[in-house]
Design a protein around this motif. Structure first.
Motif, PDB file in Angstrom:
ATOM      1  N   GLY A  59       0.792  -1.216   0.000  1.00 29.70           N
ATOM      2  CA  GLY A  59       0.000   0.000   0.000  1.00 29.70           C
ATOM      3  C   GLY A  59       0.826   1.268   0.000  1.00 29.70           C
ATOM      4  O   GLY A  59       0.357   2.315   0.450  1.00 29.70           O
ATOM      5  N   LYS A  60       2.063   1.180  -0.509  1.00 31.15           N
ATOM      6  CA  LYS A  60       2.943   2.336  -0.566  1.00 31.15           C
ATOM      7  C   LYS A  60       3.467   2.523  -1.991  1.00 31.15           C
ATOM      8  O   LYS A  60       3.542   1.582  -2.778  1.00 31.15           O
ATOM      9  N   ILE A  61       3.843   3.766  -2.306  1.00 34.83           N
ATOM     10  CA  ILE A  61       4.564   4.043  -3.545  1.00 34.83           C
ATOM     11  C   ILE A  61       6.038   4.180  -3.185  1.00 34.83           C
ATOM     12  O   ILE A  61       6.421   5.077  -2.433  1.00 34.83           O
ATOM     13  N   GLU A 104      -1.865   7.220  -7.139  1.00 35.59           N
ATOM     14  CA  GLU A 104      -2.159   7.571  -5.751  1.00 35.59           C
ATOM     15  C   GLU A 104      -3.511   7.008  -5.318  1.00 35.59           C
ATOM     16  O   GLU A 104      -3.681   6.555  -4.185  1.00 35.59           O
ATOM     17  N   ARG A 132      -3.115   3.326  -4.656  1.00 33.55           N
ATOM     18  CA  ARG A 132      -2.476   3.148  -3.343  1.00 33.55           C
ATOM     19  C   ARG A 132      -3.471   3.381  -2.208  1.00 33.55           C
ATOM     20  O   ARG A 132      -3.584   2.557  -1.294  1.00 33.55           O
ATOM     21  N   ASP A 133      -4.194   4.480  -2.263  1.00 36.74           N
ATOM     22  CA  ASP A 133      -5.032   4.897  -1.142  1.00 36.74           C
ATOM     23  C   ASP A 133      -6.314   4.084  -1.025  1.00 36.74           C
ATOM     24  O   ASP A 133      -6.713   3.698   0.077  1.00 36.74           O
ATOM     25  N   GLN A 192      -5.112  -0.132  -1.866  1.00 39.89           N
ATOM     26  CA  GLN A 192      -3.926  -0.641  -1.171  1.00 39.89           C
ATOM     27  C   GLN A 192      -2.956  -1.371  -2.090  1.00 39.89           C
ATOM     28  O   GLN A 192      -2.305  -2.349  -1.707  1.00 39.89           O
ATOM     29  N   LYS A 193      -2.848  -0.884  -3.334  1.00 37.49           N
ATOM     30  CA  LYS A 193      -1.864  -1.436  -4.255  1.00 37.49           C
ATOM     31  C   LYS A 193      -0.462  -0.998  -3.831  1.00 37.49           C
ATOM     32  O   LYS A 193      -0.270   0.101  -3.311  1.00 37.49           O
ATOM     33  N   THR A 194       0.497  -1.852  -4.077  1.00 35.35           N
ATOM     34  CA  THR A 194       1.900  -1.506  -3.882  1.00 35.35           C
ATOM     35  C   THR A 194       2.475  -1.095  -5.230  1.00 35.35           C
ATOM     36  O   THR A 194       2.271  -1.791  -6.226  1.00 35.35           O
ATOM     37  N   ASP A 254       6.116   7.629  -1.249  1.00 35.04           N
ATOM     38  CA  ASP A 254       6.088   7.490   0.208  1.00 35.04           C
ATOM     39  C   ASP A 254       7.486   7.248   0.764  1.00 35.04           C
ATOM     40  O   ASP A 254       7.816   7.690   1.858  1.00 35.04           O
TER      41      ASP A 254
END
Length: 241
Positions: free
Chosen positions: A30-32, A177, A180-181, A184-186, A201
């Motif tokens: 869940g982060k970039i 974004e 991700r938000d 919750q994709k990485t 991130d």
């Protein structure tokens, strides 16, 4: 936090040229995560190691809790290469349909996925054209659409915004974004464009096959007393190209 990618002690060389030197990274779900650095520093080689296209000489790579490569991981990873791998004698739609079928998407879901991916990269009106007639930027956009099409758990994107105009680049980053938000994709992304670093991130700065600094954007700027990432990179011991 759940870990999506874990890299420990990875080394890689071609003949006598060392390309990756003791790479150690952890990418949270869940982060970039951004990998930044000049062309030729080893970013693309690292990407290929992560997706299982290259085997490291030493070290371990775990993606989604499994060592790579694993065949059943492929449908969970959306990969966009630095070089476009497209069927130029087919239309944009036929390319998207081929890859959607390759990933085993049901027909009804496939149509929805094609429409979504084409809209994100603003190619909806050009899907009937053969890819051989696309500009370089359009081919990059189609490659990104293919990476998105199977709704992967993790996106691995090698310089996805090269050759894309600023307005569309902004749209693409907005969608990354959102993924991700909301989902919750990485997202693991490489770039040599320093202004994209702010959108990540966490960052790793790479030079000559080594990670020379790593952390959150605000932490890195504070650590090196810099106002922008050009200065961060220079103060960390890198060079720009």
């Amino acid at each position: 936090m759940t870990v999506s990618v874990e890299i420990t002690g990875v080394n890689k060389q071609f003949h006598k040229h060392v390309v990756l030197k003791d790479i150690r990274l952890t990418v949270q779900k869940g982060k970039i995560f951004g990998m930044i650095g000049p062309s030729g520093c080893g970013k693309t080689t690292l990407i290929k190691v992560i997706v299982g296209m290259l085997k490291p000489d030493s070290g371990n790579v775990i993606v989604l809790d499994k060592p790579v490569p694993q065949f059943d991981q492929l449908e969970k990873i959306g990969y966009m290469a630095q070089s476009d791998a497209l069927y130029t004698d087919l239309t944009g739609f036929e390319n998207l349909k081929f890859f959607a079928k390759l990933y085993g998407s049901p027909k009804k879901q496939r149509e929805q996925q094609i429409a979504y991916a084409a809209e994100v990269v603003q190619l909806t009106d050009d899907l009937k054209r053969k890819v051989q007639d696309y500009s370089g930027g359009m081919k990059r956009r189609l490659s990104l659409a293919i990476a998105l099409i199977q709704n992967p758990e993790i996106l691995i994107l090698d310089e996805p915004t090269v050759g894309i105009d600023p307005a569309l680049k902004k749209t693409i980053w907005k969608e990354l974004e959102r993924l991700r938000d909301e989902e919750q994709k990485t997202i693991f992304i490489t770039t040599h464009v320093m202004d994209e670093a702010e959108k990540c991130d966490e960052l790793a700065l790479m030079r000559e096959g080594k990670i020379i600094a790593q952390g959150m954007p605000v932490e890195l700027k504070a650590q090196f007393e810099a106002d922008n990432f050009d200065d961060v990179f220079l103060k960390a011991g890198g060079h720009l190209s």
